[in-house]
Scaffold this active site. Structure first.
Site, short mmCIF file in Angstrom:
data_model
loop_
_atom_site.label_atom_id
_atom_site.label_comp_id
_atom_site.label_asym_id
_atom_site.label_seq_id
_atom_site.Cartn_x
_atom_site.Cartn_y
_atom_site.Cartn_z
N ALA A 9 -5.78 0.81 18.93
CA ALA A 9 -4.46 1.10 19.49
C ALA A 9 -3.80 -0.14 20.07
O ALA A 9 -3.03 -0.06 21.01
CB ALA A 9 -4.59 2.18 20.56
N ARG A 15 8.29 -1.84 14.32
CA ARG A 15 9.29 -1.04 13.60
C ARG A 15 9.74 0.22 14.36
O ARG A 15 10.68 0.90 13.95
CB ARG A 15 8.75 -0.65 12.23
CG ARG A 15 8.88 -1.79 11.23
CD ARG A 15 8.24 -1.44 9.91
NE ARG A 15 6.78 -1.49 9.99
CZ ARG A 15 5.97 -0.93 9.10
NH1 ARG A 15 6.46 -0.24 8.09
NH2 ARG A 15 4.66 -1.04 9.22
N GLN A 72 -7.91 -6.01 23.53
CA GLN A 72 -7.88 -7.01 22.47
C GLN A 72 -6.66 -7.88 22.77
O GLN A 72 -5.52 -7.46 22.58
CB GLN A 72 -7.73 -6.35 21.08
CG GLN A 72 -7.76 -7.35 19.95
CD GLN A 72 -7.29 -6.75 18.63
OE1 GLN A 72 -6.63 -5.73 18.58
NE2 GLN A 72 -7.65 -7.42 17.53
N TYR A 99 -7.54 5.48 14.09
CA TYR A 99 -6.33 4.75 14.48
C TYR A 99 -5.56 5.57 15.51
O TYR A 99 -5.34 6.77 15.32
CB TYR A 99 -5.42 4.54 13.26
CG TYR A 99 -5.85 3.49 12.26
CD1 TYR A 99 -7.07 2.82 12.38
CD2 TYR A 99 -5.03 3.18 11.18
CE1 TYR A 99 -7.44 1.86 11.46
CE2 TYR A 99 -5.40 2.22 10.25
CZ TYR A 99 -6.61 1.56 10.39
OH TYR A 99 -6.97 0.61 9.47
C1 UD1 Z 1 -4.91 -1.23 7.52
C2 UD1 Z 1 -6.05 -1.43 6.53
C3 UD1 Z 1 -5.62 -0.90 5.17
C4 UD1 Z 1 -5.26 0.56 5.28
C5 UD1 Z 1 -4.21 0.77 6.36
C6 UD1 Z 1 -4.02 2.22 6.61
C7 UD1 Z 1 -7.27 -3.44 7.16
C8 UD1 Z 1 -7.47 -4.87 6.93
N1 UD1 Z 1 -6.35 -2.85 6.43
O1 UD1 Z 1 -3.84 -2.01 7.08
O2 UD1 Z 1 -6.66 -1.06 4.23
O3 UD1 Z 1 -4.79 1.05 4.04
O4 UD1 Z 1 -4.60 0.16 7.60
O5 UD1 Z 1 -2.91 2.43 7.46
O6 UD1 Z 1 -7.97 -2.84 7.97
N2 UD1 Z 1 -4.78 -2.87 15.06
C9 UD1 Z 1 -5.32 -3.34 16.23
N3 UD1 Z 1 -5.56 -4.68 16.35
C10 UD1 Z 1 -5.28 -5.56 15.36
C11 UD1 Z 1 -4.73 -5.05 14.17
C12 UD1 Z 1 -4.50 -3.71 14.06
O7 UD1 Z 1 -5.59 -2.59 17.16
O8 UD1 Z 1 -5.52 -6.74 15.55
C13 UD1 Z 1 -4.53 -1.43 14.94
C14 UD1 Z 1 -3.06 -1.10 14.78
O9 UD1 Z 1 -2.48 -0.81 16.04
C15 UD1 Z 1 -3.11 0.12 13.90
C16 UD1 Z 1 -4.34 -0.07 13.06
O10 UD1 Z 1 -5.14 -0.99 13.75
O11 UD1 Z 1 -3.27 1.32 14.65
C17 UD1 Z 1 -4.02 -0.57 11.67
O12 UD1 Z 1 -3.36 -1.80 11.78
P1 UD1 Z 1 -2.23 -2.22 10.76
O13 UD1 Z 1 -1.73 -3.55 11.14
O14 UD1 Z 1 -1.26 -1.14 10.61
O15 UD1 Z 1 -3.09 -2.38 9.44
P2 UD1 Z 1 -2.55 -2.42 7.97
O16 UD1 Z 1 -2.23 -3.81 7.63
O17 UD1 Z 1 -1.51 -1.41 7.79
#
Ligand code: UD1
Ligand code: MG
Length: 453
Positions: A9, A15, A72, A99
């Protein structure tokens, strides 16, 4: 063995175009993150660990969570996020990754995914989409065994044609997680630590990857913008209204009903007209009819009750066989006994009204105790506030309050007293008597209306 549910989270949610952190946006009156936590809470022997980043203080103070909060600081990818919780994960734990912005996931689905890690394997929730743009693709061999997950930005044209996507929800043993997360490298198009890299490591190490899927796409849909937020609101309301219809509730139009909270109890033969909103905790008895455009929050509604159009109830208790509205406003602390009528344009606050009493038209009744079989005439106002303090009005059983009476509190109207219409009552009135306090009517026979010249 214990189950650790890791909830990602930390993302900003650019967006959403909002100052509110993404996971605090609400559907059905509850934040996205709280939905996920509530569902995780239903898993047996599980503790949740929430990874937060953007708007951390705000997220923590607006979320009910009895597990760990782990920060984080910089968002360097989903793998980096999960690395932050490693100190809280034991080798013999089973880990489920969720998520915080995927709110409608169901506990039954989670149990299916979890089982694979309980068995020592890796579990992955996938979904097959007509348009998989933006998602990580699940690449499998000819036998359908998962080989790896490739992100959109890293995929070859051939891989992009794959319609099976990674929902992000997975399960893995604590032992494997420790081992594989230590090996992550940000050598990809986005320069991030990808959690999804653990899948090719599993294949390399001969650990089976087992997939699960869902029928309802809403379960795996994440919220990135206000359009998706609105779509999931509808999906959630559809689920809820269908559940209520299965319990026997009649809806004039199931698409025009919103539950932003919890119905603790609902009886038989409840009929709900259009545009009704229920908020907080609401209980409804048998044979209750709720008219159009009513909002009922944190209230208890008894049996055989009619709530007519455009009524608002908040922190109220309505006794059996009462009739409310149309256009009634029951504010906090309103307690109605049986057979009470609150009519149009009547506002009540901090009031107890006993059985058989009526306040039918255009009144404000605040800080009052009204006995049984009292008739409060149209336009009666309790003057309960002197600018500093609130004062109580007591109207004893059987009293009759004439229309347009002001009861200047503190004041007691005695049993079976009658107050003449148009009175301003500033002193207690005796029982069984007529009290009137108004200028006697006089007429002036020689009076002439001035004529304009
Ligand atoms: C990620 C997945 C992708 C999947 C998609 C589904 C990876 C590398 N990719 O992509 O395969 O199809 O989700 O929606 O895992 N988050 C953190 N810390 C971070 C990055 C993200 O907490 O450093 C959290 C975000 O808040 C979010 C979730 O992780 O709730 C997914 O992050 P997001 O950046 O949306 O990942 P995607 O690139 O969409
Ligand atoms: Mg995403």
């Amino acid at each position: 063995m214990s189950i650790k549910v890791v909830i990602l989270a930390a993302g900003k949610g650019t967006r959403m175009r909002s100052a509110i952190p993404k996971v605090l946006h609400r559907i059905g009156g509850v934040s996205l993150l709280q939905h996920v936590l509530n569902t995780a809470h239903q898993l047996k022997q599980a503790t949740s660990l929430v990874i937060y980043g953007h708007g951390g203080e705000q997220v923590m103070s607006n979320t009910l969570h009895d597990g760990e909060w782990i920060e984080q600081r910089d968002q360097r990818g989903t793998g980096h996020a999960v690395q932050q919780v490693l100190p809280h994960i034991n080798q013999d734990d089973t880990v489920l990754v969720l998520y915080g912005d995927v709110p409608l996931i169901q506990v039954e689905t989670l149990n299916r995914v979890l089982q694979h890690a309980i068995d020592g394997n890796v579990g992955l929730l996938t979904y097959t989409m007509d348009d998989p743009t933006g998602y990580g693709r699940v690449i499998s061999d000819a036998n359908g065994n998962v080989q790896k997950i490739v992100e959109q930005k890293d995929a070859t044209p051939e891989e992009l044609a794959t319609r099976e996507i990674n929902t992000g929800i997975l399960s893995v043993t604590g032992k494997h997680l420790h081992q594989w997360l230590g090996e992550l490298q940000p050598n990809n198009a986005q320069g991030e630590y990808y959690l999804t890299d653990i899948f090719h490591m599993a294949v390399r190490d001969g650990v089976p990857v087992n997939t699960e899927s869902v029928i309802d796409e809403a379960e795996i849909t994440g919220v990135n913008d206000k359009i998706q937020l609105a779509q999931l609101e509808r999906a959630l309301q559809k689920r809820r209204v269908e559940e209520l219809m299965r319990q026997g509730v009649t809806f004039f139009d199931p698409q025009r009903f919103d539950l932003r909270g919890t119905i603790d109890e609902i009886g038989a033969d409840v009929t709900i007209d259009i545009n009704v909103i229920l908020e907080g905790h609401v209980s409804i008895g048998n044979n209750v009819s709720i008219g159009p455009n009513c909002v009922i929050a944190n209230s208890t509604i008894g049996d055989n009750i009619t709530i007519k159009a455009n009524s608002l109830l908040e922190d109220a208790v309505v006794g059996d066989a009462s009739i409310i509205g149309p256009f009634a406003r029951l504010r906090p602390g309103t307690t109605l006994s049986d057979d009470v009528k609150i009519g149009n344009f009547v506002e009540t606050k901090n009031v107890t009204i006993n059985s058989g009493s009526k306040v039918n038209h255009l009144s404000y009744i605040g800080d009052a105790v009204i006995g049984s079989n009292v008739n409060v005439g149209a336009g009666t106002i309790t003057c309960n506030y002197d600018g500093v303090n609130k004062h109580q009005t007591t109207i004893e059983n059987g009293a009759f309050i004439g229309s347009d009476t002001q009861l200047v509190a503190p004041v007691v109207v005695g049993e079976n007293a009658t107050i003449a219409a148009g009175s301003t009552i500033t002193k207690d009135t005796p029982k069984d008597q007529l009290t009137l306090s108004r200028v006697h009517q006089i007429s002036k026979p020689n009076w002439k209306r001035p004529v304009k010249k």
